[in-house]
Design a protein around this motif. Structure first.
Motif, PDB file in Angstrom:
ATOM      1  N   GLY A  51     -18.047 -19.159   1.238  1.00 48.32           N
ATOM      2  CA  GLY A  51     -16.638 -18.600   0.974  1.00 48.32           C
ATOM      3  C   GLY A  51     -16.849 -17.950  -0.448  1.00 48.32           C
ATOM      4  O   GLY A  51     -16.830 -18.607  -1.492  1.00 48.32           O
ATOM      5  N   ALA A  52     -16.811 -16.494  -0.392  1.00 46.00           N
ATOM      6  CA  ALA A  52     -16.734 -15.663  -1.655  1.00 46.00           C
ATOM      7  C   ALA A  52     -15.059 -15.967  -2.248  1.00 46.00           C
ATOM      8  O   ALA A  52     -14.357 -15.271  -1.569  1.00 46.00           O
ATOM      9  N   GLN A  53     -14.936 -16.337  -3.509  1.00 48.75           N
ATOM     10  CA  GLN A  53     -13.644 -16.543  -3.977  1.00 48.75           C
ATOM     11  C   GLN A  53     -13.482 -15.038  -4.659  1.00 48.75           C
ATOM     12  O   GLN A  53     -13.960 -14.796  -5.535  1.00 48.75           O
ATOM     13  N   LEU A  54     -12.289 -14.529  -4.232  1.00 46.29           N
ATOM     14  CA  LEU A  54     -11.874 -13.441  -5.056  1.00 46.29           C
ATOM     15  C   LEU A  54     -10.412 -13.567  -5.659  1.00 46.29           C
ATOM     16  O   LEU A  54      -9.678 -14.247  -5.213  1.00 46.29           O
ATOM     17  N   THR A  55     -10.429 -13.176  -7.029  1.00 46.58           N
ATOM     18  CA  THR A  55      -9.247 -13.692  -7.744  1.00 46.58           C
ATOM     19  C   THR A  55      -8.204 -12.550  -7.879  1.00 46.58           C
ATOM     20  O   THR A  55      -8.586 -11.463  -7.340  1.00 46.58           O
ATOM     21  N   HIS A  56      -6.909 -12.735  -8.212  1.00 40.43           N
ATOM     22  CA  HIS A  56      -6.114 -11.624  -8.342  1.00 40.43           C
ATOM     23  C   HIS A  56      -6.490 -10.482  -9.310  1.00 40.43           C
ATOM     24  O   HIS A  56      -6.519  -9.462  -9.170  1.00 40.43           O
ATOM     25  N   ASP A  57      -7.298 -11.048 -10.404  1.00 42.91           N
ATOM     26  CA  ASP A  57      -7.695 -10.146 -11.371  1.00 42.91           C
ATOM     27  C   ASP A  57      -9.032  -9.155 -10.801  1.00 42.91           C
ATOM     28  O   ASP A  57      -9.033  -7.994 -10.927  1.00 42.91           O
ATOM     29  N   ASN A  58      -9.768  -9.736 -10.044  1.00 42.75           N
ATOM     30  CA  ASN A  58     -10.921  -9.304  -9.269  1.00 42.75           C
ATOM     31  C   ASN A  58     -10.168  -8.186  -8.547  1.00 42.75           C
ATOM     32  O   ASN A  58     -10.760  -6.999  -8.637  1.00 42.75           O
ATOM     33  N   LEU A  59      -9.200  -8.253  -7.730  1.00 40.58           N
ATOM     34  CA  LEU A  59      -8.733  -7.397  -6.718  1.00 40.58           C
ATOM     35  C   LEU A  59      -7.904  -6.250  -7.517  1.00 40.58           C
ATOM     36  O   LEU A  59      -8.036  -5.207  -7.135  1.00 40.58           O
ATOM     37  N   ALA A  60      -7.179  -6.720  -8.541  1.00 41.16           N
ATOM     38  CA  ALA A  60      -6.280  -5.643  -9.323  1.00 41.16           C
ATOM     39  C   ALA A  60      -7.307  -4.720 -10.059  1.00 41.16           C
ATOM     40  O   ALA A  60      -7.082  -3.648  -9.803  1.00 41.16           O
ATOM     41  N   SER A  61      -8.236  -5.306 -10.612  1.00 40.84           N
ATOM     42  CA  SER A  61      -9.153  -4.453 -11.234  1.00 40.84           C
ATOM     43  C   SER A  61      -9.817  -3.430 -10.535  1.00 40.84           C
ATOM     44  O   SER A  61     -10.009  -2.043 -10.762  1.00 40.84           O
ATOM     45  N   ASN A  62     -10.211  -3.987  -9.296  1.00 37.71           N
ATOM     46  CA  ASN A  62     -10.983  -2.927  -8.471  1.00 37.71           C
ATOM     47  C   ASN A  62     -10.093  -1.777  -7.762  1.00 37.71           C
ATOM     48  O   ASN A  62     -10.532  -0.662  -7.713  1.00 37.71           O
ATOM     49  N   VAL A  63      -8.893  -2.098  -7.320  1.00 40.33           N
ATOM     50  CA  VAL A  63      -8.267  -1.161  -6.710  1.00 40.33           C
ATOM     51  C   VAL A  63      -7.671  -0.206  -7.759  1.00 40.33           C
ATOM     52  O   VAL A  63      -7.612   0.972  -7.525  1.00 40.33           O
ATOM     53  N   GLN A  64      -7.438  -0.443  -8.952  1.00 43.09           N
ATOM     54  CA  GLN A  64      -6.981   0.282  -9.926  1.00 43.09           C
ATOM     55  C   GLN A  64      -8.102   1.219 -10.216  1.00 43.09           C
ATOM     56  O   GLN A  64      -7.930   2.425 -10.669  1.00 43.09           O
ATOM     57  N   HIS A  91      -5.335  -1.538   0.218  1.00 39.32           N
ATOM     58  CA  HIS A  91      -4.874  -1.713  -1.028  1.00 39.32           C
ATOM     59  C   HIS A  91      -4.696  -0.450  -1.835  1.00 39.32           C
ATOM     60  O   HIS A  91      -3.707  -0.215  -2.430  1.00 39.32           O
ATOM     61  N   LEU A  92      -5.426   0.640  -1.632  1.00 42.57           N
ATOM     62  CA  LEU A  92      -5.266   2.014  -2.197  1.00 42.57           C
ATOM     63  C   LEU A  92      -4.114   2.589  -1.822  1.00 42.57           C
ATOM     64  O   LEU A  92      -3.501   2.986  -2.550  1.00 42.57           O
ATOM     65  N   ALA A  93      -3.697   2.477  -0.366  1.00 43.09           N
ATOM     66  CA  ALA A  93      -2.638   3.213   0.004  1.00 43.09           C
ATOM     67  C   ALA A  93      -1.333   2.513  -0.664  1.00 43.09           C
ATOM     68  O   ALA A  93      -0.388   2.961  -0.736  1.00 43.09           O
ATOM     69  N   LEU A  94      -1.454   1.301  -0.545  1.00 40.73           N
ATOM     70  CA  LEU A  94      -0.237   0.384  -1.063  1.00 40.73           C
ATOM     71  C   LEU A  94       0.153   0.587  -2.634  1.00 40.73           C
ATOM     72  O   LEU A  94       1.266   0.867  -2.801  1.00 40.73           O
ATOM     73  N   LEU A  95      -0.973   0.773  -3.375  1.00 45.31           N
ATOM     74  CA  LEU A  95      -0.914   0.922  -4.705  1.00 45.31           C
ATOM     75  C   LEU A  95      -0.341   2.424  -4.905  1.00 45.31           C
ATOM     76  O   LEU A  95       0.440   2.631  -5.701  1.00 45.31           O
ATOM     77  N   ASN A  96      -0.770   3.476  -4.218  1.00 46.67           N
ATOM     78  CA  ASN A  96      -0.585   4.783  -4.332  1.00 46.67           C
ATOM     79  C   ASN A  96       0.695   5.211  -3.625  1.00 46.67           C
ATOM     80  O   ASN A  96       1.508   6.301  -4.094  1.00 46.67           O
ATOM     81  N   GLY A  97       1.341   4.280  -2.728  1.00 45.98           N
ATOM     82  CA  GLY A  97       2.697   4.587  -1.917  1.00 45.98           C
ATOM     83  C   GLY A  97       2.450   5.680  -1.125  1.00 45.98           C
ATOM     84  O   GLY A  97       3.081   6.580  -0.721  1.00 45.98           O
TER      85      GLY A  97
END
Length: 512
Positions: free
Chosen positions: A175-188, A219-225
């Motif tokens: 089980g690869a654990q992904l944090t909120h910071d991992n996900l936020a940094s990558n999508v940005q 994630h990219l579509a949601l972030l970009n609207g």
């Protein structure tokens, strides 16, 4: 202080355009960003009333639907850990995942309710809910009884947001654990690097139980609207219908191969498109050039993993260099990549070695596997990917193989050791070896080579039928050969390289 919860990042976009279309499905149904906000609030409140606390796991095995996306968003905002599973997983696999993750809630397809109920009761899972392919079921129905407002849970950036199970060489999934910071940094990072525009429209043709479809595309579509043209399952005809309205498409190489088989694919159909992205498996050079010739567009290939999200990318901006066939580009901003030899020394330019990575996108480790984590990370904090490759003079990374014998078939990962463990349990099987062989559609096809026990007679079709009931369909070998013995070296290790050579033509004379 800004809440590091990843949902807070999306919520900023949602609040700016609540009436704009966020998702459009194949039947013409639309969902606005305001509806995603309201429905995810209802679901988050429902999760709370079930007694779930931040950090509790929610295991989800459902077909792709907009309500399934809403459930994911609800888990984020409630601070619980989202654990998506491939819909093809069978009971034996599900039992292991539940035992390992110890979820408080399991959400599954109503068609599997009896199996899930037996497993959840036996393994002490507190709650079971359902969601079908249309998004209907007890999870959706029960959530409608709750308020459409919800205060996003406060979390630390280092808190785990999701656990993705990825098979290991021992045959047991990790089980690869992904944090909120991992996900936020990558999508940005991807948002900036791939030049997302205010008028972008994404064709969403991927599953949402893994990194590519959920943590990159959605994630990219949601972030970009941006609106997502949402396909429950990939069909070339639907993609061709939507291409004139879209600007971005993401797919595994298999999707591009299938689109190239469509006579209607042309530069005119792709005239509005800005970017085609490929990942999850190697893109053949032939496919890269065929796509250029047919559409006038150059596919951007990138490289990532469940454990690391996206690591490298061919350039989006032509000023930064060309997109080169056969490579996965340079490290993304903020990401470090190095290639090392067996002694741990960084390889010279062009020399092949093991790929190691470091950056804010890289996971903190596998769930409840401290011994594995100690081996997978170097003393100075680099993650050993298990991939082999080299970096050229331009800084582009080329992957040449996988030290862990990983097979990538149609964009899905298959580890031979896991499939072998199931084959070896079948009556009459002495041992087996599973390999990947070139496949014209899937990239690699799974091939099993089996040795019978003394006195036993094995029927390949019967063996395949037996294993189909135990593991996900994409893992089931598409060819199975019975042999007298497996080739071994002087140390007794099976020489899979010889098997790959022997069965290299397994898929050239028949379609699978």
């Amino acid at each position: 202080m800004t809440n590091p919860n990843l949902y807070s990042l999306f919520q900023q976009t949602f609040s700016q355009q609540p009436d704009a279309v966020a998702v459009e499905t194949e039947d013409g149904r639309t969902w606005t960003f305001g509806e995603l906000e309201a429905h995810s609030a209802r679901m988050a409140n429902w999760l709370t009333t079930l007694g779930l606390q931040p950090g509790d796991r929610v295991m989800v095995q459902v077909e792709k639907s907009v309500p399934a996306l809403v459930l994911y968003l609800a888990c984020l905002r409630a601070g619980v850990v989202y654990v998506p599973l491939n819909v093809a997983y069978q009971a034996a696999e599900l039992a292991y995942f539940m035992e390992n993750a110890e979820p408080r809630l399991v959400v599954g397809d109503p068609a599997k309710h009896d199996v899930l109920r037996e497993l959840t009761q036996r393994l002490g899972v507190a709650h079971l809910a359902t969601m079908d392919a249309s998004g209907q079921g007890s999870a959706w129905t029960d959530a409608q009884n709750h308020a459409a407002q919800h205060r996003v849970a406060a979390v630390a950036g280092s808190d785990v947001a999701a656990i993705l199970y990825t098979s290991g060489t021992t045959g047991r999934s990790k089980g690869a654990q992904l944090t909120h910071d991992n996900l936020a940094s990558n999508v940005q990072t991807l948002h900036r690097y791939w030049g997302w525009q205010p008028d972008d429209v994404l064709i969403h043709a991927l599953p949402i139980f893994h990194v590519h479809g959920l943590f990159v595309a959605a994630h990219l579509a949601l972030l970009n609207g941006s609106p997502m043209l949402w396909m429950a399952r990939f069909t070339p005809a639907q993609v061709l219908q939507w291409l004139p309205r879209a600007t971005v498409f993401m797919g595994v190489p298999t999707l591009y191969v299938r689109l190239l088989q469509e006579p209607a694919l042309s530069p005119a159909v792709c005239a509005r498109m800005r970017l085609f992205i490929s990942g999850s498996a190697p893109l053949l050079t032939e496919t890269f050039h065929a796509w250029q010739a047919r559409t006038g567009h150059t596919i951007l290939e990138r490289y990532g993993m469940s454990e690391t999200l996206m690591l490298t990318s061919n350039p989006y901006d032509p000023a930064e260099g060309p997109r080169l066939a056969g490579t996965v580009g340079r490290p993304l901003p903020g990401v470090q990549v190095r290639v090392v030899n067996e002694s741990g020394t960084v390889c010279a330019t062009g020399d092949i070695g093991g790929v190691e990575v470091r950056g804010p996108n890289v996971f903190p480790g596998y769930w409840r596997m401290p011994d594995v984590n100690a081996k997978e990370f170097t003393p100075d904090g680099w993650f050993r990917t298990g991939d082999m490759g080299f970096v050229d003079a331009q800084g582009y990374l080329t992957l040449v193989g996988r030290s862990k014998d990983l097979i990538i078939t149609g964009g899905y990962n298959v580890y031979p050791a896991e499939v072998e463990s199931y084959l070896n349990e079948l009556e009459g099987v002495e041992e087996s070896a599973v390999i990947g062989c070139p496949h014209p559609d899937l990239g690699e096809g799974v091939v099993a080579v089996v040795v019978a026990r003394p006195g036993a007679t094995l029927d390949p079709d019967a063996l395949l039928a037996a294993v189909k009931n135990r593991i996900a369909g994409f893992k089931v070998p598409k060819r199975l050969f019975v042999v007298d013995q497996l080739p071994r070296n002087v140390m007794g290790k099976v020489q899979k390289n010889l098997l790959r050579q022997r069965y290299a033509d397994a898929f050239r004379t028949a379609t699978s």
